[in-house]
Motif scaffolding. Sequence first.
Motif, mmCIF file in Angstrom:
data_model
loop_
_atom_site.group_PDB
_atom_site.id
_atom_site.type_symbol
_atom_site.label_atom_id
_atom_site.label_comp_id
_atom_site.label_asym_id
_atom_site.label_seq_id
_atom_site.Cartn_x
_atom_site.Cartn_y
_atom_site.Cartn_z
ATOM 1 N N LYS A 32 -6.387 -33.262 -52.747
ATOM 2 C CA LYS A 32 -5.275 -33.557 -53.853
ATOM 3 C C LYS A 32 -4.125 -34.000 -53.398
ATOM 4 N N SER A 33 -3.447 -32.732 -52.354
ATOM 5 C CA SER A 33 -2.039 -32.660 -51.799
ATOM 6 C C SER A 33 -1.798 -33.588 -50.967
ATOM 7 N N GLY A 34 -3.419 -34.114 -50.331
ATOM 8 C CA GLY A 34 -2.856 -35.569 -49.557
ATOM 9 C C GLY A 34 -2.820 -36.598 -50.408
ATOM 10 N N ILE A 35 -3.881 -36.853 -51.544
ATOM 11 C CA ILE A 35 -3.371 -37.748 -52.703
ATOM 12 C C ILE A 35 -2.347 -38.003 -52.790
ATOM 13 N N ILE A 36 -1.598 -36.894 -53.648
ATOM 14 C CA ILE A 36 -0.671 -36.388 -54.176
ATOM 15 C C ILE A 36 0.616 -37.242 -53.697
#
Length: 174
Positions: A32-36
């Motif tokens: 999720k952090s990579g996509i955000i």
Amino acid sequence: MSVLTLRLDGPLQAWGASARFARRTTESAPTKSGIIGMLAAARGMDRGDDTELARLAALRFAVRIDQPGARVRDYQTARHQITKVSMPVSERYYLADAVFVAAVEGEDELVDLLDAALRAPIHAPFLGRRSCPPARPVRLGVHHETDLPQALRDEPWQAAPWYRKNTTDSPPSH
């Protein structure tokens, strides 16, 4: 609520795992952090924009593995060109030939804003690290009036033709 779906497909990907010293690992699927981070970069957001980052962090997230890929290790050495001093040896791990469908769910206005940012990004999207550009456009589309699981079910299987031909895996169920 709306859902934005993304195709994460490239020769190499690396998704936010432990990065201790000169060893940089990767998870087996997008984080999720990579996509955000990718969405924030596409919008041109500053790292210190806590209000907007909090809005992105509140999005619901899911990922579907269409082609798992293989973990590979890159052993890097370097020497400073001017001083000729050797730099620390670095090990970086990547996923090779992986394909994922990721999705974020949130308020219609925010999802539409993120969709527009991917259509004309301020900063180019990368698949976890700058050395990992996508092979094709990341944006798949926006699904209005649906939820995260349904949007992932509605997206076609994104695996490469060679993978489809040579695997016993089946496409995601609809």
